[in-house]
Design an enzyme around this catalytic site. Sequence first.
Site, short mmCIF file in Angstrom:
data_model
loop_
_atom_site.label_atom_id
_atom_site.label_comp_id
_atom_site.label_asym_id
_atom_site.label_seq_id
_atom_site.Cartn_x
_atom_site.Cartn_y
_atom_site.Cartn_z
CG ASP A 100 26.97 -13.40 0.11
OD1 ASP A 100 27.00 -13.34 -1.14
OD2 ASP A 100 26.31 -12.61 0.82
CG ASP B 217 25.29 -33.05 -6.42
OD1 ASP B 217 24.69 -33.99 -6.95
OD2 ASP B 217 25.36 -32.88 -5.19
CG ASP C 117 20.63 -36.44 -6.26
OD1 ASP C 117 21.08 -36.14 -5.15
OD2 ASP C 117 19.41 -36.52 -6.51
CD GLU D 224 22.22 -39.61 -2.47
OE1 GLU D 224 21.80 -39.37 -1.33
OE2 GLU D 224 21.70 -39.15 -3.49
CG HIS E 211 23.70 -32.19 0.93
ND1 HIS E 211 24.51 -33.20 0.46
CD2 HIS E 211 22.58 -32.23 0.18
CE1 HIS E 211 23.90 -33.81 -0.53
NE2 HIS E 211 22.72 -33.25 -0.73
#
Length: 536
Positions: free
Chosen positions: A21, A98, A195, A256, A321
Site C-alpha cells: 500500500d 489478468d 481467467d 487458467e 490466490h
Amino acid sequence: MTTNWWQDCVVYQIYPRSFQDSNGDGIGDIFGIIQRLDYLQSLMIDAIWLSPIFLSPMADFGYDVSDYCTVDPVFGTEEDVLLLINEAHKRNIRVLFDMVLNHTSIEHPWFIESRQSRDNEKSNFYIWSDTIPNNWYAAFGGRAWTYDTNRKQYYLHSFLPQQPDLNWRNPKVVEAVFEQLAFWLDKGIDGFRLDVINCIIKDEALRNNPKIIGSRPRPYDMQRHIFDRNRPESHQKLKMMRKFIDKYDQRMLVGEILVEMPGEPELAASYLGLHHDELHLCFDFSLAYTRFSAARWKKVAKRWYEAVGKHRVPTWVLNNHDLPRIISRLHGNEEKARLAAMFLLTQRGAIFLYYGEELGLPNSKISRSAMHDPLGKRYWPFHSGRDPERGPMIWNTGEGNGFTTGESWLAFAKAANRYSVENQELETESMLHFYRRLLALRKEDEVLRNGLCSFVDTNNTHILAYCREIEADQRLIVLNMSAKQITCSIPMLQVKDMQCEIMFATDGVRPEQIESPHAITIGGYQGRIYRLVDNR
Ligand code: GLC
Ligand code: CA
C-alpha cells in the site's frame, strides 16, 4: 538456445490488494508495486502477473470487470500502470495482466445496454433465455441463471450473479474482447493470464450437464461440466486469439484451465493446441492438488510432461490466490516447503510463484465476520473462503509490517514478524535466501531451465529422483520426501558409471563434493542437485 522468453521463465504472481500500500488506505496499489521492483529484481524473476486491477465493483475483488481499459482508482491510474511497465522493463521484468474474459461485471456498459431490451446493439453480448433452460449451477452458489426484470429473461452466470457470462458465439463479442487486449498490448504489456479460459464457450443447445452421484455442499460439484466448459469451439477461439497476439512481438498468453480435483493434465495440455497454435502456456493444478509424497508427485509430474510433450512447454505452480498457501497445506513444515520449492524450480518450463511463497508465508486466519470472499461467505464452514491465502505481504516488523501505514484490509498472518523480508534478509539460512539461491541457480543453468526431464528409479519409494539433460550435460535431482535418513542407489546411473558432483543441497553438504550413485545418503526432507560426471 532459448528463443522465447516465456518457455523457461519464472513468473511472480502479485495479488495487488495485498502487496504494498502506498497511500495508507490499507489496500495495496500499483504505486506500491513500483516501490518494490528492486526487491522483485533481487529474486531474479522474469515477469510479474497482477491479479485484475481494472475498474470493478469488487463483487469478486476485480474478477468482475466493469471497464477493461480503466484502472480501478483503488489501485491507481493509467499513468501509474505505464510507469510500472516502464520501470519493470528497465529491470528486465515483464508485466502480465489478468484478463477476465469469460464474464464481465454486471456494471459493465455492455451488460447495462444488453439488459435494456431484446433488440439493442449489445442484446446478444450475453446469454439470455426466456426460461431456465437447463440444470447448470454457478460456482459461487445457486443456479447459473438469474432473472432480469427489465428484459424479463434469464441471463447466464457461471460465477456470481454480478458476473454475467459473455456470449463468445457472437463474433462481435470476440471482436470487442480483442479490442480490450489491443488497448494494453499497444501500451507495452507483455501478455495476459486468461481467467477460466476453458469456460468461454457453452453448448449451443444449452444441454443439461450429467449428474454425479453422492453429496457435496456445492451443487456445482454435483455435475460433470461437459456442456458449460471445454466445448470444442473454444479451441477455435483460442487459435484466433493466438493469431491476434502473435501480431505483436514476444507477448504471451497463459490460461487458467478450470478443472475439478485431482486435475486433468491432458485436457489442460489440449489448450496449447496440437500445433502449438493456441495458448503459449496453461496451468495444470494436479501438483497443487496432490498430497506431498514422492510416489504421487512423480506420477502427476510424469503425466503432465507426457501430456505436454517435448515440443511444448509445461507450467509448474504450487499456489495462487484461489488455493491455500503451500506451507499451510504442509502444516507449516518448512523443510517440506523447501523440498517442494526445490522440486518446482528444477522442472523444465515455466514456473509460477505466488507472492510471499518465498518467505514461507502461511495463510492468514480470517474469522467469519472478517471474511470478504463471496465463495467463503456462501459456503462457510465447508469452504472457509479464499481470504486466508490473500493476506498482506510482510515487509518489516512492527505496525503495518511495511505493507501499510493504515489499517490493512485483511489480517496479517499470525506471528507475521518472523516472516518479514527485513528479518529474512539478515539470516543467510532463511527461506528467502533459499529461494534466491535456487532461483539464481536456475537462471544460470540452461539444463535446469530447458533440459528434458526423465524420472529415474531408485531402491526407495520415498526418494523422488530425476535427470535433466541437454545432450551430454546432465543434472540429477534427488529429494528425500520422508522424515527418515535414507541411503539409496540409482541403478541406471551405476550402469553408466557416472559420478555425482553436488551443485546445491538443502543440508550442509559442501558444493562440489563427489558422490557415487551406488550410495547416496540423504537426511529426512533433504534434497540435492548434482552435476553428473562421466567416469569413463
Ligand atoms: C478464476 C479466478 C478466481 C475468480 C474466478 C471467477 O478462477 O482465479 O479468483 O473468482 O475465476 O472469475
Ligand atoms: Ca492504497
